[in-house]
Design a protein around this motif. Structure first.
Motif, PDB file in Angstrom:
ATOM      1  N   GLU A  36       0.826  -1.222   0.000  1.00 42.95           N
ATOM      2  CA  GLU A  36       0.000   0.000   0.000  1.00 42.95           C
ATOM      3  C   GLU A  36       0.854   1.263   0.000  1.00 42.95           C
ATOM      4  O   GLU A  36       0.568   2.220  -0.736  1.00 42.95           O
ATOM      5  CB  GLU A  36      -0.927   0.004   1.211  1.00 42.95           C
ATOM      6  N   GLU A  37       1.895   1.275   0.827  1.00 41.36           N
ATOM      7  CA  GLU A  37       2.773   2.446   0.905  1.00 41.36           C
ATOM      8  C   GLU A  37       3.460   2.701  -0.435  1.00 41.36           C
ATOM      9  O   GLU A  37       3.566   3.852  -0.878  1.00 41.36           O
ATOM     10  CB  GLU A  37       3.816   2.217   2.001  1.00 41.36           C
ATOM     11  N   LEU A  42       4.190   5.712  -5.491  1.00 36.62           N
ATOM     12  CA  LEU A  42       4.333   5.733  -6.951  1.00 36.62           C
ATOM     13  C   LEU A  42       3.230   6.532  -7.632  1.00 36.62           C
ATOM     14  O   LEU A  42       3.472   7.151  -8.682  1.00 36.62           O
ATOM     15  CB  LEU A  42       4.377   4.300  -7.500  1.00 36.62           C
ATOM     16  N   ASP A  43       2.034   6.547  -7.053  1.00 40.00           N
ATOM     17  CA  ASP A  43       0.928   7.316  -7.629  1.00 40.00           C
ATOM     18  C   ASP A  43       0.947   8.782  -7.215  1.00 40.00           C
ATOM     19  O   ASP A  43       0.271   9.598  -7.833  1.00 40.00           O
ATOM     20  CB  ASP A  43      -0.426   6.712  -7.214  1.00 40.00           C
ATOM     21  N   GLY A  44       1.704   9.128  -6.192  1.00 38.36           N
ATOM     22  CA  GLY A  44       1.713  10.497  -5.681  1.00 38.36           C
ATOM     23  C   GLY A  44       3.072  11.157  -5.801  1.00 38.36           C
ATOM     24  O   GLY A  44       3.483  11.590  -6.879  1.00 38.36           O
ATOM     25  N   THR A  45       3.764  11.186  -4.680  1.00 42.84           N
ATOM     26  CA  THR A  45       5.074  11.843  -4.601  1.00 42.84           C
ATOM     27  C   THR A  45       6.045  11.309  -5.642  1.00 42.84           C
ATOM     28  O   THR A  45       6.791  12.072  -6.260  1.00 42.84           O
ATOM     29  CB  THR A  45       5.676  11.654  -3.189  1.00 42.84           C
ATOM     30  N   LYS A  51       9.174  13.128 -12.630  1.00 38.89           N
ATOM     31  CA  LYS A  51       9.128  14.167 -13.665  1.00 38.89           C
ATOM     32  C   LYS A  51      10.312  15.124 -13.584  1.00 38.89           C
ATOM     33  O   LYS A  51      10.705  15.723 -14.575  1.00 38.89           O
ATOM     34  CB  LYS A  51       7.823  14.947 -13.574  1.00 38.89           C
ATOM     35  N   ALA A  52      10.895  15.259 -12.386  1.00 37.07           N
ATOM     36  CA  ALA A  52      12.003  16.180 -12.177  1.00 37.07           C
ATOM     37  C   ALA A  52      13.367  15.548 -12.469  1.00 37.07           C
ATOM     38  O   ALA A  52      14.389  16.230 -12.424  1.00 37.07           O
ATOM     39  CB  ALA A  52      11.975  16.698 -10.734  1.00 37.07           C
ATOM     40  N   LEU A 118      18.444   7.476  -7.698  1.00 33.43           N
ATOM     41  CA  LEU A 118      16.984   7.584  -7.578  1.00 33.43           C
ATOM     42  C   LEU A 118      16.591   8.400  -6.358  1.00 33.43           C
ATOM     43  O   LEU A 118      17.387   8.558  -5.428  1.00 33.43           O
ATOM     44  CB  LEU A 118      16.382   6.177  -7.484  1.00 33.43           C
ATOM     45  N   PRO A 119      15.345   8.883  -6.325  1.00 34.09           N
ATOM     46  CA  PRO A 119      14.861   9.609  -5.146  1.00 34.09           C
ATOM     47  C   PRO A 119      15.005   8.733  -3.886  1.00 34.09           C
ATOM     48  O   PRO A 119      14.848   7.503  -3.930  1.00 34.09           O
ATOM     49  CB  PRO A 119      13.389   9.874  -5.460  1.00 34.09           C
ATOM     50  N   GLU A 120      15.301   9.386  -2.788  1.00 30.82           N
ATOM     51  CA  GLU A 120      15.578   8.698  -1.525  1.00 30.82           C
ATOM     52  C   GLU A 120      14.438   7.778  -1.085  1.00 30.82           C
ATOM     53  O   GLU A 120      14.672   6.660  -0.632  1.00 30.82           O
ATOM     54  CB  GLU A 120      15.863   9.731  -0.437  1.00 30.82           C
TER      55      GLU A 120
END
Length: 170
Positions: A36-37, A42-45, A51-52, A118-120
């Motif tokens: 769930e987390e 993946l769907d939000g933050t 994209k950045a 990758l993002p942390e």
């Protein structure tokens, strides 16, 4: 604990009871919570962070998020199969047949040097999923090892008991 042998019923295999343990319950909750987390990230933050990213890192992000999702779905399938055993919806033998469709070794992450870009939060999810996968693999080995192998590992008295049984059967 009694010295009397328990001969008034069938032998209950430890592996068949393992799915009823608190350890399995905790592993199940942890696995489902991680699914769930990860989905929420993946769907939000995660979508915003992706994209950045530079183009090359963006490709790594897409690859690793697919690997992460695959890994988690395989573990969730395994956990749900064994919860069905716990709930009495299927036997351990049935679960053993069905689990052949589950690949607990699926989707290992790529090289560390690419993961580090990758993002942390994604890195953390990957690490946690790998830790969970290792625990599920260990439990799978314990539950589904052949009975003779479990007996030899789990009870050092089995060879002596087998000799006694053989002596009385002669």
């Amino acid at each position: 604990m009694s010295d009397r042998a328990h001969s008034d019923g069938p032998l209950v295999q430890f592996s068949e009871r393992l799915t009823n343990s608190a350890a399995f319950g905790n592993l199940f909750r942890e696995g489902m919570d991680l699914v769930e987390e990860t989905a929420a990230y993946l769907d939000g933050t995660g979508r915003t962070e992706a994209k950045a990213l530079d183009r090359s890192v963006s490709l790594t992000y897409a690859t690793e998020s697919m690997r992460l999702t695959t890994r988690l779905m395989q573990m969730a399938s395994w956990l749900l199969l064994h919860r069905a055993v716990k709930e009495g919806e299927m036997t351990l033998t049935q679960a053993n047949r069905e689990k052949t469709k589950v690949k607990l070794s699926a989707a290992d992450p790529g090289p560390v040097d690419t993961i580090e870009k990758l993002p942390e939060q994604l890195q953390e999810l990957i690490v946690r999923s790998m830790s969970l996968q290792a625990r599920v693999r260990r439990l799978d080995t314990t539950i589904h090892s052949p009975p003779a192998e479990r007996a030899a590992i789990g009870n050092p008295l089995v060879p002596q008991l087998n000799r006694l049984k053989a002596a009385f059967e002669q």
